[in-house]
Enzyme design. Sequence first.
Site, PDB file in Angstrom:
ATOM      1  CB  ALA A   1     102.027  24.598  36.862  1.00 24.53           C
TER       2      ALA A   1
ATOM      3  CD  GLN B   1      97.163  30.555  39.185  1.00 21.59           C
ATOM      4  OE1 GLN B   1      96.874  30.468  40.256  1.00 21.59           O
ATOM      5  NE2 GLN B   1      97.337  31.819  38.568  1.00 21.59           N
ATOM      6  CB  SER B   2     103.028  25.928  41.078  1.00 20.95           C
ATOM      7  OG  SER B   2     103.499  25.079  42.204  1.00 20.95           O
ATOM      8  CG  ASN B   3      98.111  25.130  44.811  1.00 24.05           C
ATOM      9  OD1 ASN B   3      97.565  26.403  44.954  1.00 24.05           O
ATOM     10  ND2 ASN B   3      97.575  24.067  44.456  1.00 24.05           N
ATOM     11  CG  PHE B   4     105.781  22.638  45.921  1.00 20.43           C
ATOM     12  CD1 PHE B   4     105.706  22.737  47.138  1.00 20.43           C
ATOM     13  CD2 PHE B   4     106.365  21.577  45.115  1.00 20.43           C
ATOM     14  CE1 PHE B   4     106.762  21.946  47.926  1.00 20.43           C
ATOM     15  CE2 PHE B   4     107.311  20.888  45.747  1.00 20.43           C
ATOM     16  CZ  PHE B   4     107.560  21.004  46.796  1.00 20.43           C
TER      17      PHE B   4
END
Length: 341
Positions: free
Chosen positions: A81, A83-86
């Site tokens: 996404a 705002q993906s932290n991954f």
Amino acid sequence: MTTEQMNIDRKLSEFPRARLMTEVTQVERLDRLSDRLGIDLWLKRDDLTGLSFGGNKTRQLEFYFGEAVQQRADTVLITGAVQSNFVRTAAAAAARLGMKSVLQLEERVPGMGEQYYRSGNVLLAKVLGAEHMHFPVGEDEVGADNALHERAAQLIANGHRPYVIHLGIDHPPLGALGYVQGGAELGAQISDFDAAVVPSGSGSTHGGFLTGLRLSGVHAPVYGICVRRDQDQQYARMEKVLGRLAALMDFDPAIVMNGINVWDGVLAPGYGQVGQGTRDALTLMARTEGIFLDPVYSAKTFSGLLGLLDEGVISKGQKVVMLHTGGLPALFGYQEVIESI
């Protein structure tokens, strides 16, 4: 170290691993919330894993990057996404290991404002020097992976050695190995709890955590709070993840299959969207314990814990551990939502 934990370490040592964690993360009792809620509440602080603002993805990426290093990759590609932290953590891991990163951002969350596309994880990834791609669909894992492979083919044609971290469920769940270690780590720190609560999205954190606890001899129920799919869809996904993980590690899947518990009572209004229960959980944790939660995963997880307590699934007086998966940069991407609280 128990015999069970030694066996887990021995099994995990069979897989290549790039060490990205700074140290074992602490387990902290939340005294004021324990008094307020009438339970003995503990927090596994995986928001403090160390790399690039911490978070649970660091554990998962140790095994993906281990394989990437083994393959002598010079570029890592990943999708998630906006705002993906991954993807943000992958960019940081790539920088640490001397690789380039290509981050594909998917349109999973409708109706977000300008800050969502510029701040938080997006800003940090730009600081890290990542290349960005755009994928217009938010619920097409196969399509998203195929787009990464198209970019990887271009990189190969230009003399690079790319490594793709897949989103789709049909690939070996290497990231779940990180949470097999995480679950075993928790079992060595505190094993007498009555229930654990974790977010359940891709299934890697939830599945690995459950497996690590069970292989360590800890049999308390683990409740996965649905953050992306409804309960039926997530249950089916967890069966696939755990089956693939059992095959990858060569253990009997029956050890974990009867331990799948998923709950979607706080999923609405959907992935990456903040309902009233999530808002209330985020502010309750901050204003009672001074600990921040992210709006996509950890605040929903805490909201789910409160819901399970309200429904009597978790009982008053029980000792409960919640996994804090970090993701704090996303707070800034959700500035407009946070300011409306």
